[in-house]
Structures are given as C-alpha cells and as structure tokens.
Design a protein around this motif. Structure first.
Motif, PDB file in Angstrom:
ATOM      1  N   LYS A 187      30.193  33.571  40.999  1.00  0.00           N
ATOM      2  CA  LYS A 187      30.035  32.931  42.231  1.00  0.00           C
ATOM      3  C   LYS A 187      28.491  33.902  41.996  1.00  0.00           C
ATOM      4  CE  LYS A 187      33.522  32.514  45.356  1.00  0.00           C
ATOM      5  NZ  LYS A 187      32.840  31.132  46.218  1.00  0.00           N
ATOM      6  N   GLY A 188      28.120  34.072  41.183  1.00  0.00           N
ATOM      7  CA  GLY A 188      26.870  35.132  40.579  1.00  0.00           C
ATOM      8  C   GLY A 188      26.772  36.476  41.289  1.00  0.00           C
ATOM      9  N   TYR A 189      28.418  37.374  41.162  1.00  0.00           N
ATOM     10  CA  TYR A 189      28.199  38.392  41.325  1.00  0.00           C
ATOM     11  C   TYR A 189      28.442  39.479  40.159  1.00  0.00           C
ATOM     12  CZ  TYR A 189      29.287  37.602  46.276  1.00  0.00           C
ATOM     13  OH  TYR A 189      29.024  37.126  47.485  1.00  0.00           O
ATOM     14  N   LYS A 190      28.775  40.837  39.471  1.00  0.00           N
ATOM     15  CA  LYS A 190      28.852  40.832  38.578  1.00  0.00           C
ATOM     16  C   LYS A 190      29.823  42.640  38.885  1.00  0.00           C
ATOM     17  CE  LYS A 190      24.288  43.068  38.555  1.00  0.00           C
ATOM     18  NZ  LYS A 190      23.104  42.675  38.280  1.00  0.00           N
ATOM     19  N   ILE A 191      30.577  43.505  38.334  1.00  0.00           N
ATOM     20  CA  ILE A 191      30.767  44.758  37.710  1.00  0.00           C
ATOM     21  C   ILE A 191      30.449  45.390  37.436  1.00  0.00           C
ATOM     22  CG2 ILE A 191      32.873  45.820  37.646  1.00  0.00           C
ATOM     23  CD1 ILE A 191      34.424  43.298  38.494  1.00  0.00           C
ATOM     24  N   ALA A 192      29.953  46.715  38.352  1.00  0.00           N
ATOM     25  CA  ALA A 192      29.212  47.907  37.189  1.00  0.00           C
ATOM     26  C   ALA A 192      29.811  49.137  36.512  1.00  0.00           C
ATOM     27  CB  ALA A 192      27.876  48.899  38.435  1.00  0.00           C
ATOM     28  N   TYR A 193      30.054  49.522  35.612  1.00  0.00           N
ATOM     29  CA  TYR A 193      30.811  50.331  35.307  1.00  0.00           C
ATOM     30  C   TYR A 193      30.045  51.694  34.959  1.00  0.00           C
ATOM     31  CZ  TYR A 193      32.916  52.299  31.475  1.00  0.00           C
ATOM     32  OH  TYR A 193      33.100  53.369  30.494  1.00  0.00           O
ATOM     33  N   GLU A 194      30.707  52.315  35.400  1.00  0.00           N
ATOM     34  CA  GLU A 194      29.671  54.273  36.000  1.00  0.00           C
ATOM     35  C   GLU A 194      30.843  55.304  34.184  1.00  0.00           C
ATOM     36  OE1 GLU A 194      28.426  56.858  35.732  1.00  0.00           O
ATOM     37  OE2 GLU A 194      26.959  55.641  37.023  1.00  0.00           O
ATOM     38  N   PRO A 195      30.718  55.483  33.127  1.00  0.00           N
ATOM     39  CA  PRO A 195      30.839  55.925  32.451  1.00  0.00           C
ATOM     40  C   PRO A 195      31.117  57.403  32.563  1.00  0.00           C
ATOM     41  CG  PRO A 195      28.584  55.611  31.732  1.00  0.00           C
ATOM     42  CD  PRO A 195      29.273  54.752  32.533  1.00  0.00           C
ATOM     43  N   GLY A 196      30.270  57.652  33.634  1.00  0.00           N
ATOM     44  CA  GLY A 196      30.510  59.407  34.216  1.00  0.00           C
ATOM     45  C   GLY A 196      31.587  59.597  35.379  1.00  0.00           C
ATOM     46  N   ALA A 197      32.389  58.915  35.751  1.00  0.00           N
ATOM     47  CA  ALA A 197      32.775  58.226  36.406  1.00  0.00           C
ATOM     48  C   ALA A 197      34.505  58.254  35.770  1.00  0.00           C
ATOM     49  CB  ALA A 197      33.025  57.796  37.796  1.00  0.00           C
ATOM     50  N   VAL A 198      35.382  59.526  35.967  1.00  0.00           N
ATOM     51  CA  VAL A 198      37.246  59.476  34.920  1.00  0.00           C
ATOM     52  C   VAL A 198      38.299  59.507  35.545  1.00  0.00           C
ATOM     53  CG1 VAL A 198      37.230  60.971  33.374  1.00  0.00           C
ATOM     54  CG2 VAL A 198      34.926  61.068  33.669  1.00  0.00           C
ATOM     55  N   CYS A 199      38.337  58.414  35.298  1.00  0.00           N
ATOM     56  CA  CYS A 199      40.108  58.043  35.457  1.00  0.00           C
ATOM     57  C   CYS A 199      41.268  58.312  34.682  1.00  0.00           C
ATOM     58  CB  CYS A 199      40.174  56.613  35.984  1.00  0.00           C
ATOM     59  SG  CYS A 199      41.756  55.919  35.916  1.00  0.00           S
TER      60      CYS A 199
END
Length: 329
Positions: A187-199
């Motif tokens: 549908k044209g969407y994407k998921i951003a990746y933030e390596p600084g946010a830690v789990c």
C-alpha cells in the motif's frame, strides 16, 4: 515536539506463561518518559498456566486473559484500544526509559506507518542467549533507515494503517509480522528503524527452548510462503541463505535414505558433501559474528544454526503433511 504535541499511545503486551519476565516488562513500560495519562497499557494473555496474570494484575493496567494466539490477541486489542497509536512490546522484553520518545518522531515522516527500535540481549550472562542476541543484532544491522517489515517485539504502529490493512492474519501464529509488513508495503507504507531506541529481549536460554521456538517459526514460515511465494527470496532480516538451509537438509536426508539401496550408495557421498558444506558455512558465519562482537563464545552459533535448520525443516514437513491430509484448514 512539545508535551501536548505527543500522540497518545496504547501499548499492547501479548503474553503466555511469562511469569519470569512480565513484571520487569511492565515496570519498564510504566516508567517510560512520557506525559502522564498519555499511555494506556493492555496485557493480552493467552490463558497462561503460570502466575503471569496474577503478576500483571498488580499493575495499574488492563489485563485480559482469553485463549487467543498473538495476532488474534492484537486484533482484539485493536478494537478496544483508546488511542490512535499502538505500541507492541513482547512480554519477554523490556524497553529503556526514553524508548517511546525516540520512536514517536518517526511517525511524522512521509509514508511511515510505524517505527521500531533496536534489540539487545536481556539475559546476556547466559552464553546461548547471548549468542542468539549477537546473531539477531547482526541481522538487524542490515536494516537501513526504513524497512518493509519488522518483529512486533518492540514496534509502534498507526492504528488507522492496521485497520486499512485488514488487521493481523490470525492463521499465522508466528510470521504474522512479516505478512503484515508485506501488506502495508504493497500500500506504499514503510516502517522506520531507530537504532537509538533500545529494547532488551529475553532470548531462549537453552537449546531445547530455542528448538521449540524455531519449530513454530518453521511451521508458520511455510504457511507464509504458501500465501506470499515471492517472500521466500528473503529480506534484510531473514535472507535467502536462511531459507535455503532447510531445503539443503531435505536434500541430505533424501540422499541418505536413497543411498540405502545398494546400487545408490554413492548418494551418501552427496549427502555428506552437502552436510559438510553447511558446517563450513555455519563455522564461517559464527567466526564472523564472534570477531564482530569480540566474543568467541558466539561460536555456539554453529550448534544453534544446526538446531534452527532442523527445527525449520521439521516444522515445514509438519505443515506440508497437514496440508496434504487436509488438517490445516
């Protein structure tokens, strides 16, 4: 971004027999650096047989215990969530205090449907868990600023996009995140990746536990590829090499049994060559990761790779048999 501009978030925790980790998981969520009243927490428990529910009920959150798999639980929570942004955190994971503040800004980027943080090992003193964590970190390092899919271990998504995509596929008890990522990408969407946010994730601490986890992945990965065949070519997180390994193991087994026939004994040579090639590749991959993370205990990955490949192979066989016998409907 001012306090009043921050979106309200409903965080959903799917759990099942997680009494050893659920308390720390919920403590980390409730300790998030976020305005008071802006975070709702819902624990969706699959009728745990241990003390998970009893522990969760001690916290100021909603706890719903109903016999549902993870995607069905997410769809259920989707209908009762009070806020427009949904967070997904596994019951065997915990997040750092500023995790939410670090991931939220990405939601305002063009065509971004969600955002995830990076993954560290929670139980890093266990060498098996630590090795699993190294391998996962290595795979996640291939992700750029955006990706088509990512695990729901720590993920923020826009509720409207989930609804637009038709929710989660309840026929996939695992791999539903890959399926969902494909559908929103279409549908044209994407998921951003933030390596600084830690789990921090509690990885499987024993080979038996790891095998059981990967067995489920094997069963549902084949279901996923029946649904979206082109996904078998792999992506940044699960590449073609991982998908080929169970096929190679199938070749090893097939050649071995065919070689039982006296005139076909030469096939045992082929079976041995394939198995040796896999061993060489596993050793090479383990060495690379051991060097990268400066920890030779990661050579345990050679064993873990064989365990994962075997589990995926057995899981795929199980799913195939169920399809052929009509028991998978």
């Amino acid at each position: 971004m001012t306090e009043t501009q921050l979106p309200k978030v409903t965080i959903i925790v799917a759990s099942y027999n997680c009494q050893d980790t659920i308390a720390e998981c919920l403590k980390s969520i409730l300790a998030l650096d976020y305005p008071e009243g802006f975070v709702e927490v819902i624990v969706m428990d699959g009728v745990s047989r241990d003390s998970t529910v009893k522990i969760a009920e001690q916290f100021p959150i909603k706890v719903i215990s109903i016999r549902l798999n993870a995607p069905a639980a997410y769809n259920y929570a989707l209908k009762i969530a009070a806020h427009p942004i949904l967070g997904f955190i596994d019951a065997d994971a915990k997040v750092e205090r500023d995790w939410l503040r670090k991931v939220v800004p990405h939601l305002y980027e063009p065509q971004v449907a969600g955002v995830s943080g990076s993954i560290e090992t929670w139980n890093s003193t266990n060498p098996w868990a630590r090795s699993i964590g190294y391998e996962l970190k290595n795979r996640y390092s291939r992700i750029g600023k955006h990706t088509g899919r990512i695990a729901t271990m720590n993920l923020l998504l826009k509720k409207a996009v989930i609804e637009e995509a038709g929710g989660w596929d309840e026929k996939l008890p695992s791999q539903y995140d890959t399926d969902f990522g494909f559908r929103i990408s279409a549908k044209g969407y994407k998921i951003a990746y933030e390596p600084g946010a830690v789990c921090y994730h509690f990885n499987r601490p024993t080979l038996k536990a790891f095998y059981r986890q990967q067995l489920q992945y094997g069963k549902n990965t084949l279901k996923l590829y029946f649904k979206h065949g082109h996904l078998a070519k792999g992506d940044e997180i699960t590449d073609m090499g991982m998908n080929v390994q169970p096929v190679l193991l199938l070749a090893v087994v097939a050649l071995f049994f065919l070689g039982i026939v006296p005139l076909l004994r030469v096939l045992w040579v082929g079976s041995g060559i394939i198995l040796l090639a896999m061993l060489v590749y596993f050793v090479y991959s383990a060495v690379k990761i051991s060097v990268k993370f400066h920890d030779w205990s990661a050579m345990r990955l050679v064993v873990l790779y064989f365990v994962r490949t075997t589990a995926w192979f057995v899981g795929a066989v199980n799913t195939t048999v169920r399809y052929l016998t009509g028991r998978n409907k």
